[in-house]
Design a protein around this motif. Structure first.
Motif, mmCIF file in Angstrom:
data_model
loop_
_atom_site.group_PDB
_atom_site.id
_atom_site.type_symbol
_atom_site.label_atom_id
_atom_site.label_comp_id
_atom_site.label_asym_id
_atom_site.label_seq_id
_atom_site.Cartn_x
_atom_site.Cartn_y
_atom_site.Cartn_z
ATOM 1 N N ARG A 1 17.870 20.626 -1.823
ATOM 2 C CA ARG A 1 17.161 21.131 -3.006
ATOM 3 C C ARG A 1 17.077 19.995 -4.019
ATOM 4 O O ARG A 1 17.939 19.104 -4.032
ATOM 5 N N LEU A 2 16.056 20.051 -4.884
ATOM 6 C CA LEU A 2 15.984 19.047 -5.953
ATOM 7 C C LEU A 2 17.090 19.342 -6.969
ATOM 8 O O LEU A 2 17.279 20.507 -7.350
ATOM 9 N N ALA A 3 17.805 18.302 -7.404
ATOM 10 C CA ALA A 3 18.856 18.520 -8.410
ATOM 11 C C ALA A 3 18.228 19.019 -9.706
ATOM 12 O O ALA A 3 18.828 19.796 -10.437
ATOM 13 N N ASP A 4 17.017 18.539 -9.992
ATOM 14 C CA ASP A 4 16.296 18.989 -11.185
ATOM 15 C C ASP A 4 14.838 19.234 -10.757
ATOM 16 O O ASP A 4 14.155 18.292 -10.340
ATOM 17 N N PRO A 5 14.350 20.470 -10.845
ATOM 18 C CA PRO A 5 12.997 20.750 -10.335
ATOM 19 C C PRO A 5 11.875 20.163 -11.196
ATOM 20 O O PRO A 5 10.724 20.091 -10.758
ATOM 21 N N ASP A 6 12.213 19.691 -12.399
ATOM 22 C CA ASP A 6 11.191 19.143 -13.306
ATOM 23 C C ASP A 6 10.620 17.839 -12.717
ATOM 24 O O ASP A 6 11.385 16.917 -12.424
ATOM 25 N N PRO A 7 9.277 17.738 -12.571
ATOM 26 C CA PRO A 7 8.704 16.486 -12.044
ATOM 27 C C PRO A 7 9.091 15.260 -12.870
ATOM 28 O O PRO A 7 9.059 14.137 -12.356
ATOM 29 N N ALA A 8 9.520 15.450 -14.132
ATOM 30 C CA ALA A 8 9.946 14.290 -14.946
ATOM 31 C C ALA A 8 11.205 13.653 -14.383
ATOM 32 O O ALA A 8 11.540 12.522 -14.737
ATOM 33 N N ALA A 9 11.917 14.376 -13.482
ATOM 34 C CA ALA A 9 13.130 13.811 -12.879
ATOM 35 C C ALA A 9 12.801 13.018 -11.610
ATOM 36 O O ALA A 9 13.695 12.644 -10.852
ATOM 37 N N ARG A 10 11.503 12.795 -11.345
ATOM 38 C CA ARG A 10 11.096 11.985 -10.176
ATOM 39 C C ARG A 10 10.300 10.781 -10.685
ATOM 40 O O ARG A 10 9.673 10.856 -11.732
ATOM 41 N N ALA A 11 10.323 9.699 -9.914
ATOM 42 C CA ALA A 11 9.515 8.535 -10.297
ATOM 43 C C ALA A 11 9.061 7.802 -9.048
ATOM 44 O O ALA A 11 9.681 7.914 -7.983
ATOM 45 N N CYS A 12 7.940 7.095 -9.184
ATOM 46 C CA CYS A 12 7.348 6.329 -8.064
ATOM 47 C C CYS A 12 7.207 4.865 -8.447
ATOM 48 O O CYS A 12 6.840 4.569 -9.581
ATOM 49 N N TRP A 13 7.481 3.981 -7.508
ATOM 50 C CA TRP A 13 7.276 2.538 -7.725
ATOM 51 C C TRP A 13 6.355 2.004 -6.637
ATOM 52 O O TRP A 13 6.680 2.155 -5.438
ATOM 53 N N PRO A 14 5.218 1.387 -6.994
ATOM 54 C CA PRO A 14 4.382 0.743 -5.962
ATOM 55 C C PRO A 14 5.183 -0.384 -5.307
ATOM 56 O O PRO A 14 5.928 -1.088 -5.997
ATOM 57 N N GLY B 1 0.839 -1.211 0.000
ATOM 58 C CA GLY B 1 0.000 0.000 0.000
ATOM 59 C C GLY B 1 0.866 1.250 0.000
ATOM 60 O O GLY B 1 0.397 2.344 0.306
ATOM 61 N N GLN B 2 2.146 1.090 -0.308
ATOM 62 C CA GLN B 2 3.068 2.218 -0.325
ATOM 63 C C GLN B 2 3.711 2.321 -1.708
ATOM 64 O O GLN B 2 3.682 1.369 -2.480
ATOM 65 N N ALA B 3 4.294 3.474 -1.974
ATOM 66 C CA ALA B 3 5.122 3.610 -3.181
ATOM 67 C C ALA B 3 6.423 4.268 -2.767
ATOM 68 O O ALA B 3 6.462 5.019 -1.775
ATOM 69 N N ALA B 4 7.497 3.972 -3.504
ATOM 70 C CA ALA B 4 8.798 4.610 -3.229
ATOM 71 C C ALA B 4 8.993 5.730 -4.230
ATOM 72 O O ALA B 4 8.885 5.520 -5.439
ATOM 73 N N LEU B 5 9.247 6.916 -3.713
ATOM 74 C CA LEU B 5 9.520 8.082 -4.555
ATOM 75 C C LEU B 5 11.040 8.215 -4.664
ATOM 76 O O LEU B 5 11.737 8.234 -3.637
ATOM 77 N N ALA B 6 11.549 8.302 -5.890
ATOM 78 C CA ALA B 6 13.006 8.445 -6.062
ATOM 79 C C ALA B 6 13.311 9.671 -6.897
ATOM 80 O O ALA B 6 12.602 9.972 -7.860
ATOM 81 N N THR B 7 14.353 10.385 -6.496
ATOM 82 C CA THR B 7 14.867 11.496 -7.294
ATOM 83 C C THR B 7 16.270 11.838 -6.800
ATOM 84 O O THR B 7 16.799 11.165 -5.907
ATOM 85 N N ARG B 8 16.884 12.868 -7.388
ATOM 86 C CA ARG B 8 18.231 13.297 -6.965
ATOM 87 C C ARG B 8 18.146 14.628 -6.246
ATOM 88 O O ARG B 8 17.366 15.507 -6.647
ATOM 89 N N LEU B 9 18.991 14.787 -5.218
ATOM 90 C CA LEU B 9 18.977 16.013 -4.407
ATOM 91 C C LEU B 9 20.366 16.642 -4.352
ATOM 92 O O LEU B 9 21.375 15.961 -4.560
ATOM 93 N N GLN B 10 20.384 17.920 -4.008
ATOM 94 C CA GLN B 10 21.645 18.621 -3.734
ATOM 95 C C GLN B 10 21.532 19.245 -2.352
ATOM 96 O O GLN B 10 20.515 19.876 -2.050
ATOM 97 N N ALA B 11 22.587 19.076 -1.538
ATOM 98 C CA ALA B 11 22.576 19.695 -0.203
ATOM 99 C C ALA B 11 23.534 20.880 -0.206
ATOM 100 O O ALA B 11 24.343 21.031 -1.126
ATOM 101 N N ASP B 12 23.453 21.692 0.848
ATOM 102 C CA ASP B 12 24.369 22.841 0.888
ATOM 103 C C ASP B 12 25.631 22.516 1.687
ATOM 104 O O ASP B 12 26.400 23.396 2.025
ATOM 105 N N ARG B 13 25.799 21.223 2.074
ATOM 106 C CA ARG B 13 27.087 20.826 2.655
ATOM 107 C C ARG B 13 27.491 19.434 2.150
ATOM 108 O O ARG B 13 26.618 18.644 1.781
#
Ligand SMILES: Cc1cc2nc3c(=O)[nH]c(=O)nc-3n(C[C@H](O)[C@H](O)[C@H](O)COP(=O)(O)OP(=O)(O)OC[C@H]3O[C@@H](n4cnc5c(N)ncnc54)[C@H](O)[C@@H]3O)c2cc1C
Length: 404
Positions: free
Chosen positions: A248-261, A166-178
């Motif tokens: 921060r999101l490495a790419d703000p475009d939602p196409a750079a994110r994906a979900c897997w049930p 009943g869950q999905a995994a959201l994956a994307t790339r991030l950038q931190a400030d450290r």
């Protein structure tokens, strides 16, 4: 001069993912002629896979033997070693691992999923003994590496037991400030599990990148996948409490994110006979020719919750086991065909136990952190804290995750 025809493959591999490609390479390294079903040429996907995989030492050894690891690590930022890992419970429980304490070079290596696929595909193009085919072809052994949604296995009678989280995994790339300093971070905040995997990317370590895997109730995961960048960044900041700095999101475009049930899947049996008509539509096989067998590897045989980052590690361990069984048989029992039931049973004996143990461990962890009752929450956090002070238990846990 008559053109030389390719030898009949000993194994036909169906599956264009990492497990199928690694299997084709591993069997070819044993000198076995294999057919790999590449399918018809497909247009490149407009949505590249945003996942970063945590690969363990055993997977790295296999990829090194296949000469894929070298090609990967030559590319800047595609492989990042994990030196430390902190696991946080939802009531202050904490567990910390370090490569130094485990006397290991790294706890895991974070690898770009798309780069791994590309490196395997390139190696396959130059591999001897591998014939890329458009359609499945006749071979004594049909290795099904079609992933969790493959249809051939179901058509040929492989039954899989499946339960949805009943869950999905959201994956994307991030950038931190450290800088990430090779530190992975995971939090269990019932019912969500969030992992930040240190990942350099093309910009190198100073860029402080992370791969995100965030398991959430399905509707919430999908809403965040489609949300404006600022909304997702705010939710992330809230969930991580600033542990990795400002994300921060490495790419703000939602196409750079994906979900897997998310689901738990296990095959009832790992091999069986291919139905007579399946590969011979023109008629039955010649008398005296044994029927072909199917065999499952990777997500086609088992799917686990990604909270421990072990699915592909299990699939690559399947590949190593099958290559070892068939390679040993080529030397000592050359009369056996690749679908000899004794060989297939040997493969299953090597893989069914470890796979079931990992499925129990990841499912048990998920169940433990799923309920939100205060008593259970208190106990599980206490458990994490206790484990942190038990070096032998921690070493055992780390060894399981590292793949020995
Ligand atoms: C969000 C997320 C994060 C994860 N993180 C990790 C991690 O950190 N570490 C880890 O070890 N694992 C991780 N996993 C698990 C990992 O992604 C899977 O275990 C792995 O991709 C399985 O590989 P596979 O080749 O078996 O299947 P797949 O990757 O599903 O590949 C199968 C491929 O075969 C194709 N196919 C289907 N039918 C046919 C056919 N008939 N002929 C030819 N091709 C066919 C499919 O289209 C697909 O491309 C994660 C999973 C998720 C969802």
């Amino acid at each position: 001069m008559k053109p030389r025809s390719a030898p009949e493959p000993a194994v036909c591999i169906q599956g264009r993912g990492a497990v199928g490609m690694a299997l084709a390479l591993a069997l070819a390294h044993q000198g076995l002629p294999v057919a790999w079903v590449a399918g018809a040429a497909r247009p490149p996907s407009s949505r590249p896979d945003p996942r970063t995989y945590a690969l363990n030492a055993a997977s790295r050894r296999l990829l090194q033997a296949l000469r894929v690891w070298e090609a990967l690590s030559e590319q800047p930022g595609v492989v990042t070693p994990v030196r430390e890992m902190a696991v946080h419970g939802d009531r202050g429980g904490q567990l910390a691992f370090s490569a130094w304490q485990q006397r290991q070079e790294a706890l895991a290596w974070i690898v770009d999923a798309a780069a791994l696929d590309r490196a395997l595909a390139t190696a396959l193009r130059y591999a001897p003994h591998v014939q890329a085919v458009e359609q499945p072809c006749a071979a004594p052994l049909q290795a099904l590496c079609e992933g969790r949604d493959g249809e051939t296995a179901a058509r040929w009678g492989a039954r899989r037991i499946r339960s949805d989280y009943g869950q999905a995994a959201l994956a994307t790339r991030l950038q931190a400030d450290r800088p990430h300093r090779g530190r992975a971070w995971q939090s269990f905040a019932s019912p969500a599990v969030l992992a930040l995997l240190p990942f350099d990317g093309a910009a190198g370590p100073a860029a402080a990148g992370y791969g995100l895997v965030w398991s959430l109730p399905q509707a919430r995961a999908e809403a965040l996948r489609d949300a404006p960048a600022e909304a997702l960044e705010a939710a992330l900041q809230d969930a991580t409490g600033g542990v990795a700095g400002t994300l921060r999101l490495a790419d703000p475009d939602p196409a750079a994110r994906a979900c897997w049930p998310l689901r738990l899947v296990r095959a009832e049996r790992w091999h069986g006979p291919v139905p007579e008509a399946a590969l011979h539509p023109a008629g039955p096989r010649a008398p005296g020719v044994d029927p072909a067998s199917w065999l499952l590897l990777g997500d086609a045989a088992h799917v686990v919750h990604p909270l421990a980052g072990q699915g592909l590690n299990l699939g690559l361990a399947d590949v190593a086991a099958l290559a070892a069984v068939l390679g040993e048989a080529r030397v000592r029992e050359a009369w056996r065909a690749t679908n000899d039931p004794r060989l297939l049973d040997r493969y299953v004996r090597r893989r069914a136990g470890p796979t079931a143990a990992m499925a129990r461990a990841t499912d048990g962890l998920w169940q433990l952190f799923a309920p939100s009752q205060p008593v259970v929450a208190g106990l599980r956090n206490l458990g994490l804290g206790l484990l942190d002070h038990l070096p032998p238990a921690k070493r055992w846990l780390a060894a399981q995750a590292l793949g020995g």
